[in-house]
Design a protein around this motif. Sequence first.
Motif, PDB file in Angstrom:
ATOM      1  N   ALA A 309       0.827  -1.209   0.000  1.00 26.15           N
ATOM      2  CA  ALA A 309       0.000   0.000   0.000  1.00 26.15           C
ATOM      3  C   ALA A 309       0.861   1.258   0.000  1.00 26.15           C
ATOM      4  N   LEU A 310       1.913   1.259   0.805  1.00 24.16           N
ATOM      5  CA  LEU A 310       2.819   2.400   0.863  1.00 24.16           C
ATOM      6  C   LEU A 310       3.484   2.626  -0.490  1.00 24.16           C
ATOM      7  N   ALA A 311       3.973   1.527  -1.093  1.00 17.78           N
ATOM      8  CA  ALA A 311       4.675   1.642  -2.369  1.00 17.78           C
ATOM      9  C   ALA A 311       3.761   2.129  -3.485  1.00 17.78           C
ATOM     10  N   LEU A 312       2.459   1.784  -3.403  1.00 18.70           N
ATOM     11  CA  LEU A 312       1.517   2.166  -4.456  1.00 18.70           C
ATOM     12  C   LEU A 312       0.806   3.479  -4.149  1.00 18.70           C
ATOM     13  N   GLY A 313       1.186   4.133  -3.055  1.00 16.05           N
ATOM     14  CA  GLY A 313       0.606   5.429  -2.731  1.00 16.05           C
ATOM     15  C   GLY A 313      -0.828   5.369  -2.251  1.00 16.05           C
ATOM     16  N   GLN A 314      -1.247   4.233  -1.653  1.00 15.23           N
ATOM     17  CA  GLN A 314      -2.608   4.076  -1.153  1.00 15.23           C
ATOM     18  C   GLN A 314      -2.685   4.467   0.325  1.00 15.23           C
ATOM     19  N   ASP A 315      -3.884   4.436   0.894  1.00 14.99           N
ATOM     20  CA  ASP A 315      -4.126   4.849   2.275  1.00 14.99           C
ATOM     21  C   ASP A 315      -3.610   3.768   3.228  1.00 14.99           C
ATOM     22  N   VAL A 316      -2.417   3.975   3.759  1.00 15.77           N
ATOM     23  CA  VAL A 316      -1.763   2.968   4.597  1.00 15.77           C
ATOM     24  C   VAL A 316      -2.526   2.753   5.898  1.00 15.77           C
ATOM     25  N   ALA A 317      -3.070   3.814   6.473  1.00 14.52           N
ATOM     26  CA  ALA A 317      -3.813   3.678   7.734  1.00 14.52           C
ATOM     27  C   ALA A 317      -5.037   2.790   7.536  1.00 14.52           C
ATOM     28  N   PHE A 318      -5.767   3.005   6.459  1.00 13.12           N
ATOM     29  CA  PHE A 318      -6.954   2.200   6.154  1.00 13.12           C
ATOM     30  C   PHE A 318      -6.566   0.739   5.940  1.00 13.12           C
ATOM     31  N   VAL A 319      -5.545   0.510   5.140  1.00 13.00           N
ATOM     32  CA  VAL A 319      -5.122  -0.856   4.813  1.00 13.00           C
ATOM     33  C   VAL A 319      -4.612  -1.575   6.058  1.00 13.00           C
ATOM     34  N   SER A 320      -3.759  -0.918   6.831  1.00  8.60           N
ATOM     35  CA  SER A 320      -3.172  -1.570   8.008  1.00  8.60           C
ATOM     36  C   SER A 320      -4.237  -1.894   9.049  1.00  8.60           C
ATOM     37  N   THR A 321      -5.205  -1.005   9.253  1.00 10.50           N
ATOM     38  CA  THR A 321      -6.270  -1.278  10.222  1.00 10.50           C
ATOM     39  C   THR A 321      -7.062  -2.518   9.840  1.00 10.50           C
ATOM     40  N   HIS A 322      -7.396  -2.649   8.573  1.00 12.39           N
ATOM     41  CA  HIS A 322      -8.177  -3.806   8.125  1.00 12.39           C
ATOM     42  C   HIS A 322      -7.396  -5.110   8.254  1.00 12.39           C
ATOM     43  N   HIS A 323      -6.103  -5.067   7.984  1.00  9.83           N
ATOM     44  CA  HIS A 323      -5.327  -6.301   8.096  1.00  9.83           C
ATOM     45  C   HIS A 323      -5.120  -6.702   9.565  1.00  9.83           C
ATOM     46  N   VAL A 324      -4.928  -5.740  10.438  1.00 14.82           N
ATOM     47  CA  VAL A 324      -4.806  -6.070  11.857  1.00 14.82           C
ATOM     48  C   VAL A 324      -6.115  -6.669  12.362  1.00 14.82           C
ATOM     49  N   VAL A 325      -7.249  -6.078  11.979  1.00 14.96           N
ATOM     50  CA  VAL A 325      -8.551  -6.619  12.384  1.00 14.96           C
ATOM     51  C   VAL A 325      -8.727  -8.030  11.839  1.00 14.96           C
ATOM     52  N   ARG A 326      -8.356  -8.240  10.585  1.00 15.34           N
ATOM     53  CA  ARG A 326      -8.493  -9.579   9.979  1.00 15.34           C
ATOM     54  C   ARG A 326      -7.713 -10.622  10.767  1.00 15.34           C
ATOM     55  N   VAL A 327      -6.457 -10.332  11.047  1.00 18.34           N
ATOM     56  CA  VAL A 327      -5.615 -11.317  11.735  1.00 18.34           C
ATOM     57  C   VAL A 327      -6.109 -11.568  13.155  1.00 18.34           C
ATOM     58  N   VAL A 328      -6.502 -10.511  13.864  1.00 20.64           N
ATOM     59  CA  VAL A 328      -7.012 -10.676  15.228  1.00 20.64           C
ATOM     60  C   VAL A 328      -8.265 -11.553  15.225  1.00 20.64           C
ATOM     61  N   LEU A 329      -9.173 -11.298  14.288  1.00 20.46           N
ATOM     62  CA  LEU A 329     -10.413 -12.087  14.222  1.00 20.46           C
ATOM     63  C   LEU A 329     -10.130 -13.545  13.883  1.00 20.46           C
ATOM     64  N   VAL A 330      -9.213 -13.790  12.954  1.00 19.10           N
ATOM     65  CA  VAL A 330      -8.885 -15.169  12.585  1.00 19.10           C
ATOM     66  C   VAL A 330      -8.310 -15.919  13.779  1.00 19.10           C
ATOM     67  N   ILE A 331      -7.390 -15.284  14.482  1.00 17.85           N
ATOM     68  CA  ILE A 331      -6.756 -15.939  15.619  1.00 17.85           C
ATOM     69  C   ILE A 331      -7.768 -16.211  16.735  1.00 17.85           C
ATOM     70  N   MET A 332      -8.697 -15.259  16.944  1.00 11.86           N
ATOM     71  CA  MET A 332      -9.687 -15.428  18.000  1.00 11.86           C
ATOM     72  C   MET A 332     -10.768 -16.447  17.642  1.00 11.86           C
ATOM     73  N   LEU A 333     -11.202 -16.437  16.379  1.00 14.85           N
ATOM     74  CA  LEU A 333     -12.383 -17.209  16.006  1.00 14.85           C
ATOM     75  C   LEU A 333     -12.087 -18.581  15.424  1.00 14.85           C
ATOM     76  N   ALA A 334     -10.938 -18.760  14.775  1.00 13.40           N
ATOM     77  CA  ALA A 334     -10.670 -20.026  14.086  1.00 13.40           C
ATOM     78  C   ALA A 334     -10.715 -21.241  15.027  1.00 13.40           C
ATOM     79  N   PRO A 335     -10.004 -21.234  16.168  1.00  9.13           N
ATOM     80  CA  PRO A 335     -10.032 -22.436  17.029  1.00  9.13           C
ATOM     81  C   PRO A 335     -11.429 -22.788  17.551  1.00  9.13           C
TER      82      PRO A 335
END
Length: 348
Positions: A309-335
């Motif tokens: 996202a940084l290299a392509l000039g996109q909104d890094v804050a938006f992208v990073s927030t969504h990926h952190v939420v994704r990983v947290v949810l997967v770790i919490m919900l998968a087991p």
Amino acid sequence: MRRVRSWAVALGLGTAGGSLFFLIDLPLPWMLGALTATTLAALGGWKPEIPANLRSVMIGVLGLMLGSAFSPDLLGRIGRWSDSLIVLLLAMAATAVLVTAYLRRAAGMSRVTAFFAAAPGGINEMVLTGGALGGDERTIALSHSLRILLIVFTVPFGYRLIAHVHSVPMGESMGRLADLGGMDALVMLGSAVAGAVLAHLARLPAWMLTGPMMASAGLHLAGLTAFRPPAELVVLAQLVTGAAIGCRFRGLSWKEMAVMARPALGATAIMLVLSAGAAALLAGWSELSFGVLLLAFVPGGIAEMCLVALALGQDVAFVSTHHVVRVVLVIMLAPPIFRMIERRETRS
């Protein structure tokens, strides 16, 4: 001495690969070039290795960089991200179901191995949890490693070929080492250490990234600093991150790689299609662009996708927030979801 040689091989190959990609103007050159060189070396029987401490420090640098994208004017926009987070959750669920079914049918994986290989995030946690429940840890680890490798390669080149979006020069989005002030450096170093310690104590996923990121974001949102890590340090972090991905394939032969590549390609294709579809649907009835939504939804690694996202000039804050939420949810919900499925199938 052998380990030192392995470190030197990884860093030397990463530098050479990054330099080559930079010279021929390929997207995200320092990370993708280092990744390519070390992957080929690892599959060729070499033993490249990135020191764990060095990778942790560089991941912390990336966390500071990601947090610096959270400026005070962002506060008015964060509240409008709820729609995209809901769509992200639905896309994650669809991805897990379809990829699990695909891996069981195409690769003959057991239920537990396929489920945790398909879970879109948290590679270390998925390997440990899947292994504890009877899954094949090596298969789960390779599936996630290949997912990240394929997505990190596909997305930047896709932007270049389809959307004609070129990388933004690092000097335009970051600071310079020559301009680094002593007080800013001390404040951000202290916040990175404190953030990492607190994130580790809170057992957050990818704590070396998420801790410094949240600490840096807090300081920037409060308007207490405008510090950004110097471009030279971020380039080094990209190089180390890319080389570390390649080093995951140490001890793997070309034959083993070929066996795993077919199901990994299919699984990655499913993830990309679902992510692109979700991004297109949301872009059609919101003010968010398809490009930034795709980067936020595609399940690559947190650090890797944020660098894209940084290299392509996109909104890094938006992208990073969504990926952190994704990983947290997967770790919490998968087991618990897997245990619920197991209990239901056992009863039936």
